[in-house]
Design a protein around this motif. Structure first.
Motif, PDB file in Angstrom:
ATOM      1  N   ASN A  53       0.817  -1.205   0.000  1.00  0.00           N
ATOM      2  CA  ASN A  53       0.000   0.000   0.000  1.00  0.00           C
ATOM      3  C   ASN A  53       0.853   1.258   0.000  1.00  0.00           C
ATOM      4  O   ASN A  53       0.544   2.229  -0.684  1.00  0.00           O
ATOM      5  CB  ASN A  53      -0.961   0.016   1.194  1.00  0.00           C
ATOM      6  N   ASN A  54       1.922   1.248   0.770  1.00  0.00           N
ATOM      7  CA  ASN A  54       2.812   2.412   0.799  1.00  0.00           C
ATOM      8  C   ASN A  54       3.499   2.616  -0.540  1.00  0.00           C
ATOM      9  O   ASN A  54       3.666   3.741  -0.993  1.00  0.00           O
ATOM     10  CB  ASN A  54       3.848   2.280   1.912  1.00  0.00           C
ATOM     11  N   ALA A 101       2.356   1.623  -3.467  1.00  0.00           N
ATOM     12  CA  ALA A 101       1.338   2.019  -4.450  1.00  0.00           C
ATOM     13  C   ALA A 101       0.965   3.491  -4.293  1.00  0.00           C
ATOM     14  O   ALA A 101       0.700   4.180  -5.282  1.00  0.00           O
ATOM     15  CB  ALA A 101       0.102   1.146  -4.298  1.00  0.00           C
ATOM     16  N   ASN A 102       0.939   3.972  -3.058  1.00  0.00           N
ATOM     17  CA  ASN A 102       0.597   5.374  -2.807  1.00  0.00           C
ATOM     18  C   ASN A 102       1.778   6.303  -3.018  1.00  0.00           C
ATOM     19  O   ASN A 102       1.612   7.517  -3.001  1.00  0.00           O
ATOM     20  CB  ASN A 102       0.046   5.551  -1.391  1.00  0.00           C
ATOM     21  N   SER A 118       4.183   6.864  -0.994  1.00  0.00           N
ATOM     22  CA  SER A 118       4.648   7.511   0.241  1.00  0.00           C
ATOM     23  C   SER A 118       5.976   6.899   0.670  1.00  0.00           C
ATOM     24  O   SER A 118       6.250   5.724   0.478  1.00  0.00           O
ATOM     25  CB  SER A 118       3.605   7.357   1.340  1.00  0.00           C
TER      26      SER A 118
END
Length: 100
Positions: free
Chosen positions: A90-91, A93-94, A96
């Motif tokens: 998730n990190n 993909a975002n 961040s």
């Protein structure tokens, strides 16, 4: 990107079928075989120590105890690996970045 770990539910199902199998599926073969070995040994010791009139559960209490620990341990490891992978995915993909 790191490869996707095994689904914790699959690991749980495998551990319920055979003690130590969940560990083996995760690549922790030595740990899985250790749990299988101690399940058999402590089950055998329990049978030898308990009187003939004891219930099935009482006669095999040592093996059942280690079997339960094996299921819990393999699921816990799989769940931690799964959640860590999900968080990292998730990190990434975002886009961040963590700051020190």
């Amino acid at each position: 990107m790191t490869p996707q770990p095994m689904n914790p539910r699959l690991v749980l199902a495998a551990s319920l079928i055979v003690p130590g199998l969940g560990h083996v599926l995760q690549g922790r073969t030595q740990r899985g075989l250790m749990f299988l070995f101690f399940t058999v040994i402590l089950g055998w010791v329990s049978v030898r120590l308990m009187p003939e009139t004891a219930s099935f559960f009482s006669r095999h209490a040592g093996g059942i105890f280690i079997y339960g620990l094996s299921v819990i341990d393999s699921y816990k490891i799989a769940r931690v690996n799964w959640e860590t992978w999900k968080y990292a995915s998730n990190n990434k993909a975002n886009g961040s970045q963590t700051q020190d």
